[in-house]
Structures are given as structure tokens and as C-alpha cells.
Design a protein around this motif. Structure first.
Motif, PDB file in Angstrom:
ATOM      1  N   GLY A 276       0.760  -1.243  -0.004  1.00  0.00           N
ATOM      2  CA  GLY A 276      -0.171  -0.087  -0.122  1.00  0.00           C
ATOM      3  C   GLY A 276       0.886   1.101   0.206  1.00  0.00           C
ATOM      4  O   GLY A 276       0.638   2.215  -0.595  1.00  0.00           O
ATOM      5  N   GLN A 277       1.880   1.235   0.654  1.00  0.00           N
ATOM      6  CA  GLN A 277       2.794   2.627   0.730  1.00  0.00           C
ATOM      7  C   GLN A 277       3.500   2.785  -0.551  1.00  0.00           C
ATOM      8  O   GLN A 277       3.542   3.668  -1.113  1.00  0.00           O
ATOM      9  CB  GLN A 277       4.052   2.180   1.829  1.00  0.00           C
ATOM     10  N   TRP A 278       3.865   1.557  -1.432  1.00  0.00           N
ATOM     11  CA  TRP A 278       4.248   1.700  -2.753  1.00  0.00           C
ATOM     12  C   TRP A 278       3.000   2.501  -3.678  1.00  0.00           C
ATOM     13  O   TRP A 278       3.516   3.109  -4.376  1.00  0.00           O
ATOM     14  CB  TRP A 278       4.858   0.227  -3.272  1.00  0.00           C
ATOM     15  N   VAL A 279       1.988   1.711  -3.620  1.00  0.00           N
ATOM     16  CA  VAL A 279       0.892   2.312  -4.512  1.00  0.00           C
ATOM     17  C   VAL A 279       0.681   3.704  -4.362  1.00  0.00           C
ATOM     18  O   VAL A 279       0.714   4.287  -5.178  1.00  0.00           O
ATOM     19  CB  VAL A 279      -0.387   1.303  -4.246  1.00  0.00           C
ATOM     20  N   GLY A 280       0.721   4.086  -3.168  1.00  0.00           N
ATOM     21  CA  GLY A 280       0.530   5.562  -2.675  1.00  0.00           C
ATOM     22  C   GLY A 280       1.659   6.443  -3.072  1.00  0.00           C
ATOM     23  O   GLY A 280       1.586   7.256  -4.089  1.00  0.00           O
ATOM     24  N   ARG A 281       2.809   6.012  -2.978  1.00  0.00           N
ATOM     25  CA  ARG A 281       4.206   6.738  -3.403  1.00  0.00           C
ATOM     26  C   ARG A 281       4.227   6.775  -5.092  1.00  0.00           C
ATOM     27  O   ARG A 281       4.304   7.886  -5.641  1.00  0.00           O
ATOM     28  CB  ARG A 281       5.406   5.803  -2.854  1.00  0.00           C
ATOM     29  N   TRP A 282       3.947   5.550  -5.679  1.00  0.00           N
ATOM     30  CA  TRP A 282       3.989   5.591  -7.173  1.00  0.00           C
ATOM     31  C   TRP A 282       2.992   6.505  -7.902  1.00  0.00           C
ATOM     32  O   TRP A 282       3.304   7.151  -8.640  1.00  0.00           O
ATOM     33  CB  TRP A 282       3.760   4.158  -7.750  1.00  0.00           C
ATOM     34  N   THR A 283       1.845   6.448  -7.144  1.00  0.00           N
ATOM     35  CA  THR A 283       0.706   7.564  -7.708  1.00  0.00           C
ATOM     36  C   THR A 283       1.232   8.848  -7.553  1.00  0.00           C
ATOM     37  O   THR A 283       0.949   9.586  -8.416  1.00  0.00           O
ATOM     38  CB  THR A 283      -0.763   7.020  -6.851  1.00  0.00           C
ATOM     39  N   ALA A 284       1.540   9.145  -6.423  1.00  0.00           N
ATOM     40  CA  ALA A 284       1.895  10.549  -6.152  1.00  0.00           C
ATOM     41  C   ALA A 284       3.369  11.297  -7.149  1.00  0.00           C
ATOM     42  O   ALA A 284       3.069  12.033  -7.709  1.00  0.00           O
ATOM     43  CB  ALA A 284       2.350  10.699  -4.638  1.00  0.00           C
TER      44      ALA A 284
END
Length: 301
Positions: A90-98
Motif C-alpha cells: 500500500g505504501q508503494w501504491v501511494g508513493r508511485w501514484t504521487a
């Protein structure tokens, strides 16, 4: 789901690696605001073709790249659905999206301020593209990992070559900066897929075969994509030769796909099918380049 759980420590380690390497940057720094002027709504002048400093091919490539970036909400949904929003995933999904969000902001601001494209046409295309959205179908998490490993590298190549094609040092600098992001994203996904190959070689090899054989750029659903992609390929910005040599081949080499000795019958069959497809892709790429060179020679003559 069990495989996602097994990969969680690899995700955490690669997220830490990514955060250590990623450099903060700001879209506004890459936009020549002093070149901007009002449009007719505020008493200025609306866009005219002669306003654009870009040749038609560079305009086409930048619009395709931007409209591809515009579908970020769909891409977020895709990876959040496949990988989840908890823990390191989930942390990666958020970082990638940002990080991806900066790309569309920067390209659109650059094109608007420099009057590189008709902003009315661009906005209408954005609306149509986002209403269409992006749906990868029923890809498994492994297929998604394989796909984004190739897709992120393809996007990097496309942005980098588009920047060179613009003839504008600032646009090239901007798109090179975006390409650097895309490369880091590719490395993240590539490393996860390498770990998946060690955990379940057969299933991972089948996913790789599926995504190489069925690969399509995420912007393939946009209006006029086929015509635009032909223009881009003829200009050497992104073509079959680059797809084979600069995208598919290096990722497969990194995974040592054709050197592995841990495959079962399913994996061996998938690898054989992958090899046959790559041979055909290489032949088609060669024919395309030869045709392009013949056309260029006739035009020069």
C-alpha cells in the motif's frame, strides 16, 4: 494472495531503496512561465497553429504521452486492486501514484504556457481519454507485475526520445526528468518480478510470456492512437526495433529468462513460446526499419 504475502519483504526493501534514490523535484521549475500570455477568455488571443514551437511529430508524441499520463486514476485503481493498500504494498501504491501525478502536471503546464498545442483540443482529448479510462481486464498480480516491468521502461524510452524530438532544450530536460522517474519505477517492478521468478518460476514465466506476447501501451485505447503511433514510429521515437531491443530484451536479460534451469514443464513451454514470439518480433522490427530507410532514401533522392 499467498505470493503477494511472500513478496511483501521484497516490496519493503525495494521501497526503501527507491526512497533513497528518488530525488525530489517540482513541476513548476520546468515551465517557462515568462513565455505565457492570456487566452481570449481573459482578453488575450486564442491558440493558433503558428504559435507552436513544436513540429507536428513532436506535438503528436507529447500529446500521446500526456494523455497516457492523464489516466492515472485508472492506473491507481489497477495496482491498488491487484496489490492492495495495506503494508509495504500500500505504501508503494501511494508513493508511485504521487510521483506519476507530477508527470501530467508538468507536461500540461509546459504545453499550455508555450502554446505547444491547441489547449481546447487537448482538454477535449483529456476528457474523452479519462472517460474511457484504462482497464487491463482480469490480469493476475503476477501478470500485472510483468506488464508494468516492461511498460515503465517503454514509457521511459518514449519520454526520452520525445524530448529529443522537440528540439527544445527545456522540453528535453523536463521529459528526461520524467524518464528518470519511470526508470526507477521500472527497477522496482523488475526487482519484484525477479523475486517472483525465484518463488514460483513456472507461474512467473507464464506471466512474462503472456505480457510480452499481448503487450499494448496503456494509451492504446485513446482516439487516433493507431495513427499517432505510426507517426511516432516512423519518426524513430518509439518503434518495434526499440520495443524489442531497448524494452523487452534488457528486462528479460536481467531476469536471466533463457538461462534458468529451475523451470518445470509449464515454465519450459512458456519460455519456448516466448522465444518464438521474440524471433517473430525481431523479424518484424527489422522489416519495419528497412521499409523506413527505403522511404527516407527515396525522399532524399
Amino acid at each position: 494472495m499467498d505470493l503477494l504475502c511472500e513478496l511483501e519483504p521484497v516490496v519493503a526493501a525495494n521501497l526503501d531503496r527507491h526512497l533513497a534514490l528518488a530525488k525530489e523535484w517540482h513541476p513548476h521549475d520546468y515551465v517557462p512561465w515568462s513565455r505565457g500570455r492570456d487566452f481570449a477568455f481573459l482578453g488575450g488571443e486564442d491558440w493558433r497553429p503558428e504559435d507552436s514551437p513544436l513540429d507536428p511529430v513532436a506535438r503528436t508524441a507529447m500529446v500521446v504521452n500526456l494523455l497516457t499520463e492523464d489516466n492515472l486514476p485508472s492506473y491507481h485503481r489497477e495496482i491498488a486492486t491487484r496489490f492492495g493498500r495495506d503494508g509495504a504494498w500500500g505504501q508503494w501504491v501511494g508513493r508511485w501514484t504521487a510521483e506519476e501525478g507530477r508527470h501530467g502536471i508538468a507536461i500540461r503546464d509546459y504545453l499550455t504556457v508555450t502554446r505547444g498545442v491547441d489547449p481546447v483540443d487537448l482538454e477535449r482529448a483529456r476528457m474523452a481519454q479519462m472517460m474511457t479510462g484504462y482497464d487491463s481486464g482480469d490480469k493476475t498480480p503476477l501478470q500485472t507485475l510483468a506488464y508494468v516491468s516492461f511498460q515503465e521502461l517503454a514509457t521511459r524510452v518514449s519520454h526520452r526520445n520525445t524530448g529529443r524530438a522537440t528540439g527544445c532544450p527545456l522540453a528535453e530536460q523536463l521529459l528526461s526528468r520524467i524518464a528518470t522517474d519511470e526508470n526507477l519505477h521500472m527497477v522496482f517492478y523488475r526487482n519484484l518480478m525477479a523475486a517472483a521468478l525465484d518463488i514460483d518460476p513456472d507461474q512467473a514465466m507464464e506471466a512474462i510470456r503472456d505480457e510480452v506476447v499481448g503487450f499494448a501501451m496503456p494509451g492504446a485505447g485513446m482516439a487516433d492512437f493507431t495513427r499517432s503511433s505510426v507517426i511516432i514510429a516512423k519518426a524513430g521515437i518509439y518503434d518495434l526495433r526499440q520495443h524489442h531491443d531497448e524494452v523487452i530484451a534488457p528486462v528479460l536479460r536481467h531476469w536471466r529468462v533463457f538461462e534458468r534451469d529451475d523451470l518445470g514443464p509449464r515454465g519450459e513451454q512458456a519460455r519456448d513460446e516466448l522465444a518464438a514470439f521474440l524471433a517473430d518480433l525481431d523479424a518484424r522490427a527489422t522489416r519495419f526499419v528497412e521499409r523506413r530507410e527505403r522511404v527516407a532514401a527515396r525522399a532524399a533522392g
